[in-house]
Scaffold this motif. Structure first.
Motif, PDB file in Angstrom:
ATOM      1  N   TRP A  83       0.735  -1.107  -0.091  1.00 19.16           N
ATOM      2  CA  TRP A  83      -0.013   0.072   0.067  1.00 19.16           C
ATOM      3  C   TRP A  83       1.109   1.478   0.038  1.00 19.16           C
ATOM      4  O   TRP A  83       0.528   2.374  -0.733  1.00 19.16           O
ATOM      5  CB  TRP A  83      -0.952  -0.015   1.145  1.00 19.16           C
ATOM      6  CG  TRP A  83      -1.484   1.143   1.286  1.00 19.16           C
ATOM      7  CD1 TRP A  83      -3.105   1.304   0.742  1.00 19.16           C
ATOM      8  CD2 TRP A  83      -1.471   2.366   2.023  1.00 19.16           C
ATOM      9  NE1 TRP A  83      -3.345   2.468   0.963  1.00 19.16           N
ATOM     10  CE2 TRP A  83      -2.811   3.378   1.651  1.00 19.16           C
ATOM     11  CE3 TRP A  83      -0.270   2.769   3.014  1.00 19.16           C
ATOM     12  CZ2 TRP A  83      -2.545   4.605   2.464  1.00 19.16           C
ATOM     13  CZ3 TRP A  83      -0.475   4.013   3.361  1.00 19.16           C
ATOM     14  CH2 TRP A  83      -1.515   4.938   3.165  1.00 19.16           C
ATOM     15  N   ILE A  84       2.194   1.268   0.732  1.00 23.38           N
ATOM     16  CA  ILE A  84       2.851   2.369   0.610  1.00 23.38           C
ATOM     17  C   ILE A  84       3.415   2.709  -0.538  1.00 23.38           C
ATOM     18  O   ILE A  84       3.249   3.924  -1.012  1.00 23.38           O
ATOM     19  CB  ILE A  84       3.962   2.088   2.009  1.00 23.38           C
ATOM     20  CG1 ILE A  84       3.277   2.080   3.198  1.00 23.38           C
ATOM     21  CG2 ILE A  84       4.998   3.205   1.729  1.00 23.38           C
ATOM     22  CD1 ILE A  84       4.380   1.858   4.272  1.00 23.38           C
ATOM     23  N   ILE A  85       4.205   1.607  -1.169  1.00 28.42           N
ATOM     24  CA  ILE A  85       4.852   1.897  -2.522  1.00 28.42           C
ATOM     25  C   ILE A  85       3.631   2.286  -3.589  1.00 28.42           C
ATOM     26  O   ILE A  85       4.087   3.008  -4.730  1.00 28.42           O
ATOM     27  CB  ILE A  85       5.537   0.860  -2.852  1.00 28.42           C
ATOM     28  CG1 ILE A  85       4.839  -0.402  -3.410  1.00 28.42           C
ATOM     29  CG2 ILE A  85       6.506   0.618  -2.001  1.00 28.42           C
ATOM     30  CD1 ILE A  85       5.442  -1.448  -3.681  1.00 28.42           C
ATOM     31  N   ALA A  86       2.345   2.003  -3.293  1.00 28.33           N
ATOM     32  CA  ALA A  86       1.532   2.227  -4.392  1.00 28.33           C
ATOM     33  C   ALA A  86       1.021   3.821  -4.299  1.00 28.33           C
ATOM     34  O   ALA A  86       0.326   4.475  -5.004  1.00 28.33           O
ATOM     35  CB  ALA A  86       0.124   1.615  -4.321  1.00 28.33           C
ATOM     36  N   GLN A  87       1.136   4.275  -3.093  1.00 25.70           N
ATOM     37  CA  GLN A  87       0.829   5.896  -2.639  1.00 25.70           C
ATOM     38  C   GLN A  87       1.987   6.947  -2.831  1.00 25.70           C
ATOM     39  O   GLN A  87       1.399   8.177  -2.865  1.00 25.70           O
ATOM     40  CB  GLN A  87       0.262   5.613  -1.148  1.00 25.70           C
ATOM     41  CG  GLN A  87      -0.711   4.696  -1.067  1.00 25.70           C
ATOM     42  CD  GLN A  87      -2.063   4.990  -1.847  1.00 25.70           C
ATOM     43  OE1 GLN A  87      -2.474   6.172  -1.904  1.00 25.70           O
ATOM     44  NE2 GLN A  87      -2.671   4.033  -2.214  1.00 25.70           N
ATOM     45  N   ILE A  88       2.999   6.391  -2.949  1.00 28.46           N
ATOM     46  CA  ILE A  88       4.059   7.586  -2.883  1.00 28.46           C
ATOM     47  C   ILE A  88       4.946   7.491  -4.093  1.00 28.46           C
ATOM     48  O   ILE A  88       4.902   6.552  -4.983  1.00 28.46           O
ATOM     49  CB  ILE A  88       4.994   7.260  -1.602  1.00 28.46           C
ATOM     50  CG1 ILE A  88       5.899   6.093  -1.715  1.00 28.46           C
ATOM     51  CG2 ILE A  88       4.295   7.362  -0.361  1.00 28.46           C
ATOM     52  CD1 ILE A  88       6.775   5.754  -0.557  1.00 28.46           C
ATOM     53  N   THR A  89       5.837   8.817  -4.264  1.00 28.13           N
ATOM     54  CA  THR A  89       6.481   8.837  -5.737  1.00 28.13           C
ATOM     55  C   THR A  89       7.850   8.197  -5.370  1.00 28.13           C
ATOM     56  O   THR A  89       8.293   8.158  -4.117  1.00 28.13           O
ATOM     57  CB  THR A  89       6.436  10.400  -6.047  1.00 28.13           C
ATOM     58  OG1 THR A  89       7.376  11.127  -5.021  1.00 28.13           O
ATOM     59  CG2 THR A  89       5.322  11.067  -6.292  1.00 28.13           C
ATOM     60  N   GLN A  90       8.635   8.092  -6.447  1.00 24.83           N
ATOM     61  CA  GLN A  90      10.152   7.590  -6.147  1.00 24.83           C
ATOM     62  C   GLN A  90      10.962   8.599  -5.284  1.00 24.83           C
ATOM     63  O   GLN A  90      11.567   8.125  -4.734  1.00 24.83           O
ATOM     64  CB  GLN A  90      10.721   7.664  -7.534  1.00 24.83           C
ATOM     65  CG  GLN A  90      12.135   7.150  -7.646  1.00 24.83           C
ATOM     66  CD  GLN A  90      12.285   5.686  -7.141  1.00 24.83           C
ATOM     67  OE1 GLN A  90      11.680   4.689  -7.783  1.00 24.83           O
ATOM     68  NE2 GLN A  90      12.849   5.291  -6.095  1.00 24.83           N
ATOM     69  N   HIS A  91      10.781   9.863  -5.492  1.00 24.38           N
ATOM     70  CA  HIS A  91      11.197  10.848  -4.548  1.00 24.38           C
ATOM     71  C   HIS A  91      10.990  10.524  -2.973  1.00 24.38           C
ATOM     72  O   HIS A  91      11.901  10.782  -2.235  1.00 24.38           O
ATOM     73  CB  HIS A  91      10.993  12.112  -5.159  1.00 24.38           C
ATOM     74  CG  HIS A  91      11.540  13.338  -3.963  1.00 24.38           C
ATOM     75  ND1 HIS A  91      12.923  13.581  -3.996  1.00 24.38           N
ATOM     76  CD2 HIS A  91      10.774  14.056  -3.252  1.00 24.38           C
ATOM     77  CE1 HIS A  91      13.027  14.709  -3.090  1.00 24.38           C
ATOM     78  NE2 HIS A  91      11.945  14.967  -2.555  1.00 24.38           N
ATOM     79  N   GLU A  92       9.613  10.499  -2.764  1.00 30.00           N
ATOM     80  CA  GLU A  92       9.308  10.313  -1.562  1.00 30.00           C
ATOM     81  C   GLU A  92       9.726   8.835  -1.056  1.00 30.00           C
ATOM     82  O   GLU A  92      10.148   8.658   0.000  1.00 30.00           O
ATOM     83  CB  GLU A  92       7.691  10.267  -1.334  1.00 30.00           C
ATOM     84  CG  GLU A  92       7.105  11.439  -1.488  1.00 30.00           C
ATOM     85  CD  GLU A  92       5.702  11.583  -1.869  1.00 30.00           C
ATOM     86  OE1 GLU A  92       4.949  12.714  -1.524  1.00 30.00           O
ATOM     87  OE2 GLU A  92       5.087  10.349  -2.415  1.00 30.00           O
ATOM     88  N   LEU A  93       9.824   7.858  -2.061  1.00 34.13           N
ATOM     89  CA  LEU A  93      10.737   6.542  -1.472  1.00 34.13           C
ATOM     90  C   LEU A  93      11.802   6.735  -1.180  1.00 34.13           C
ATOM     91  O   LEU A  93      12.266   6.282  -0.093  1.00 34.13           O
ATOM     92  CB  LEU A  93      10.316   5.710  -2.639  1.00 34.13           C
ATOM     93  CG  LEU A  93      10.779   4.163  -2.597  1.00 34.13           C
ATOM     94  CD1 LEU A  93      10.000   3.666  -1.313  1.00 34.13           C
ATOM     95  CD2 LEU A  93      10.742   3.328  -3.802  1.00 34.13           C
ATOM     96  N   ASN A  94      12.827   7.575  -1.836  1.00 36.69           N
ATOM     97  CA  ASN A  94      14.038   7.884  -1.488  1.00 36.69           C
ATOM     98  C   ASN A  94      14.022   8.314  -0.271  1.00 36.69           C
ATOM     99  O   ASN A  94      15.013   7.930   0.619  1.00 36.69           O
ATOM    100  CB  ASN A  94      14.848   8.744  -2.337  1.00 36.69           C
ATOM    101  CG  ASN A  94      14.971   7.916  -3.811  1.00 36.69           C
ATOM    102  OD1 ASN A  94      14.710   6.836  -3.806  1.00 36.69           O
ATOM    103  ND2 ASN A  94      15.194   8.841  -4.940  1.00 36.69           N
ATOM    104  N   LEU A  95      13.268   9.411   0.228  1.00 35.58           N
ATOM    105  CA  LEU A  95      13.336   9.928   1.606  1.00 35.58           C
ATOM    106  C   LEU A  95      13.047   9.000   2.761  1.00 35.58           C
ATOM    107  O   LEU A  95      13.557   8.821   3.545  1.00 35.58           O
ATOM    108  CB  LEU A  95      12.154  11.146   1.473  1.00 35.58           C
ATOM    109  CG  LEU A  95      12.554  12.192   0.745  1.00 35.58           C
ATOM    110  CD1 LEU A  95      11.213  13.311   0.863  1.00 35.58           C
ATOM    111  CD2 LEU A  95      13.552  13.044   1.306  1.00 35.58           C
TER     112      LEU A  95
END
Length: 238
Positions: free
Chosen positions: A87-99
């Protein structure tokens, strides 16, 4: 991925495989921050693929010391956590994932270093499994929660049990990521190309896993993770 970046990632993977094969944790903590900086598209799929053969090998190498009860409860929690991670990776962008990767790397390393000694039970195993499922599925990082519950056990117990939990969890995460269409042919090929680096690191660890001071090496891994996570956060926010 350019040749220079590939060689950098391959060298990082080999070092990380050696560390995890020796200590029992550290692969994702070493690889994820570096890959997140130079080839973020590989996360978390390629990282999960690369860890699977490494953890199968460590489980086979030290299976007589396996804590089957703890592994069972951790895997149960890990399955629930994997769904949350999806659910988390479906909701956030690559930039947010890097953070998220940078922050979770630092937090996980600090927690592992500061956690007091305790005797884990069913609730602790389940909690570690849930946390691992969330962080590993979303970012590829899952070791610190498991290291925390086993850090005061003998090294062979830690290595074998964590390796089995990782292997089972990685299969679960990859199946779910496949169902979401996140495992593409390009990612699979990139991961397979890095498998020889895993083999080299794992092979070298067989000469050191019974000799190294696990606490010193583990502390070094966590310190590296904190520095790498900090650099990744700085680059993502700049």
């Amino acid at each position: 991925m350019s040749t220079g970046i590939f060689l950098l990632v391959a060298a990082t993977v080999a070092v990380a495989a050696f560390i995890q094969g020796t200590v029992g944790v550290g692969f994702a903590l070493v690889v994820a921050p570096v890959v997140g900086m130079v080839a973020p598209e590989l996360l978390p799929v390629a990282l999960l693929i690369l860890m699977l053969p490494l953890n199968c090998y460590v489980t086979w190498r030290e299976h007589p010391e396996l804590d089957k009860t703890g592994a069972g409860w951790i895997t149960a929690g890990r399955t629930v956590g994997a769904l949350i991670g999806l659910w988390i990776i479906a909701q956030i962008t690559q930039h947010e994932l890097n953070l998220l990767i940078g922050a979770s790397t630092i937090l996980a390393a600090v927690i592992s270093l500061c956690a007091p000694s305790f005797a884990p039970g069913r609730k602790a195993f389940m909690a570690a499994g849930v946390v691992t499922g969330v962080t590993e599925t979303a970012t590829g990082i899952g070791g610190p929660a498991l290291a925390m519950v086993y850090q005061h056990q003998r090294a062979p117990i830690l290595r074998s049990t964590i390796a089995l939990c990782f292997a089972l969890g990685e299969i679960i995460s990859l199946v779910l990521l496949c169902a979401m269409g996140r495992v593409t042919p390009d990612l699979f090929v990139s991961a397979i190309a890095l498998v020889p680096a895993v083999v080299v690191g794992a092979y070298l660890s067989r000469f050191s896993h019974h000799r190294f001071d696990g606490k010193v090496l583990r502390t070094s891994v966590m310190a590296f993770a904190i520095v790498s996570g900090t650099v990744m956060l700085y680059q993502s926010m700049s």
